[in-house]
Write a protein that holds these residues in place. Structure first.
Motif, short mmCIF file in Angstrom:
data_model
loop_
_atom_site.label_atom_id
_atom_site.label_comp_id
_atom_site.label_asym_id
_atom_site.label_seq_id
_atom_site.Cartn_x
_atom_site.Cartn_y
_atom_site.Cartn_z
N LEU A 1 36.06 47.08 31.24
CA LEU A 1 36.54 46.99 32.62
C LEU A 1 36.09 45.66 33.21
CD1 LEU A 1 37.94 48.54 34.91
CD2 LEU A 1 35.70 49.50 35.50
N ILE A 2 37.06 44.87 33.69
CA ILE A 2 36.75 43.55 34.21
C ILE A 2 37.26 43.43 35.64
CG2 ILE A 2 37.08 41.06 33.93
CD1 ILE A 2 37.51 41.58 30.95
N ASP A 3 36.35 43.06 36.52
CA ASP A 3 36.65 42.82 37.92
C ASP A 3 36.98 41.33 38.07
OD1 ASP A 3 36.37 42.24 40.70
OD2 ASP A 3 34.96 43.87 40.95
N VAL A 4 38.20 41.02 38.52
CA VAL A 4 38.62 39.62 38.64
C VAL A 4 38.52 39.11 40.08
CG1 VAL A 4 40.12 39.76 36.62
CG2 VAL A 4 41.10 40.14 38.88
N ARG A 5 37.86 39.87 40.94
CA ARG A 5 37.73 39.44 42.33
C ARG A 5 36.74 38.27 42.44
NH1 ARG A 5 35.72 44.27 45.43
NH2 ARG A 5 34.41 44.38 43.59
N GLU A 6 36.70 37.67 43.60
CA GLU A 6 35.78 36.57 43.87
C GLU A 6 34.33 37.06 43.88
OE1 GLU A 6 36.73 33.37 44.12
OE2 GLU A 6 38.77 34.06 43.73
N ASP A 7 33.41 36.12 43.69
CA ASP A 7 31.98 36.46 43.63
C ASP A 7 31.53 37.27 44.84
OD1 ASP A 7 31.92 35.03 41.26
OD2 ASP A 7 30.87 33.30 42.13
N ASN A 8 31.93 36.85 46.04
CA ASN A 8 31.48 37.55 47.25
C ASN A 8 32.01 38.98 47.29
OD1 ASN A 8 34.09 36.45 47.76
ND2 ASN A 8 33.80 36.79 49.94
N GLU A 9 33.20 39.22 46.76
CA GLU A 9 33.75 40.58 46.71
C GLU A 9 32.96 41.43 45.71
OE1 GLU A 9 38.42 40.42 47.34
OE2 GLU A 9 37.74 38.86 45.94
N TRP A 10 32.66 40.85 44.56
CA TRP A 10 31.87 41.54 43.53
C TRP A 10 30.51 41.95 44.09
CZ3 TRP A 10 31.63 43.58 38.72
CH2 TRP A 10 30.42 43.61 38.06
N LEU A 11 29.86 41.03 44.81
CA LEU A 11 28.53 41.31 45.34
C LEU A 11 28.54 42.42 46.40
CD1 LEU A 11 27.15 37.67 45.58
CD2 LEU A 11 26.50 39.45 43.91
N GLN A 12 29.66 42.63 47.04
CA GLN A 12 29.78 43.69 48.04
C GLN A 12 29.91 45.07 47.40
OE1 GLN A 12 32.89 42.78 50.84
NE2 GLN A 12 32.01 40.80 51.33
N GLY A 13 30.21 45.09 46.11
CA GLY A 13 30.33 46.35 45.39
C GLY A 13 31.41 46.26 44.33
N HIS A 14 31.21 47.04 43.27
CA HIS A 14 32.17 47.04 42.16
C HIS A 14 32.08 48.37 41.43
CE1 HIS A 14 28.36 45.20 40.87
NE2 HIS A 14 28.53 45.95 39.79
N LEU A 15 33.06 48.61 40.57
CA LEU A 15 33.10 49.86 39.83
C LEU A 15 31.98 49.92 38.80
CD1 LEU A 15 36.95 50.17 39.23
CD2 LEU A 15 35.54 51.41 40.89
N PRO A 16 31.47 51.12 38.52
CA PRO A 16 30.42 51.26 37.50
C PRO A 16 30.91 50.72 36.15
CG PRO A 16 30.73 53.31 38.70
CD PRO A 16 31.83 52.39 39.13
N ASN A 17 30.01 50.09 35.44
CA ASN A 17 30.26 49.53 34.10
C ASN A 17 31.22 48.35 34.07
OD1 ASN A 17 28.57 51.52 32.90
ND2 ASN A 17 30.27 52.96 33.00
N ALA A 18 31.63 47.87 35.22
CA ALA A 18 32.53 46.71 35.25
C ALA A 18 31.75 45.43 34.94
CB ALA A 18 33.19 46.59 36.62
N LYS A 19 32.46 44.50 34.35
CA LYS A 19 31.94 43.16 34.13
C LYS A 19 32.71 42.24 35.06
CE LYS A 19 30.78 44.39 29.44
NZ LYS A 19 30.83 45.80 29.73
#
Length: 95
Positions: A34-52
């Protein structure tokens, strides 16, 4: 923010080439990366478990370093799906 007409048209043009999955389909397969392609600031606000995290700006550059086996099943996500669709299309072009 509402996407521009040109951006929306670009996303529409790649959608026929991208496979969409339901949450149920994702949950039935335990091999997905599972890969989150959002921006760094979006990632830091929260992301799905086990996502990279490989943001849209670097995913094409770094994907082969993180996942050298091109048969690795990956699932991309973002806020609305548009950036994930564009990234998925580009990764398909890369093999």
């Amino acid at each position: 923010m509402q996407p521009s007409p040109a951006f929306a048209s670009l996303v529409d043009s790649v959608m026929p080439h991208v496979n969409l999955l339901t949450i149920e389909q994702y949950q039935q397969q335990d091999q997905w990366q599972l890969i989150d392609v959002r921006e760094d600031n979006e990632w830091l606000q929260g992301h799905l478990p086990n996502a990279k995290h490989l943001s849209r700006g670097i995913i094409e550059r770094d994907i082969e370093h993180r996942f050298p086996d091109k048969s690795t099943p990956i699932l991309l996500y973002c806020g609305a799906g548009q950036r994930a669709a564009l990234s998925a299309y580009n990764l398909q072009l890369m093999g």
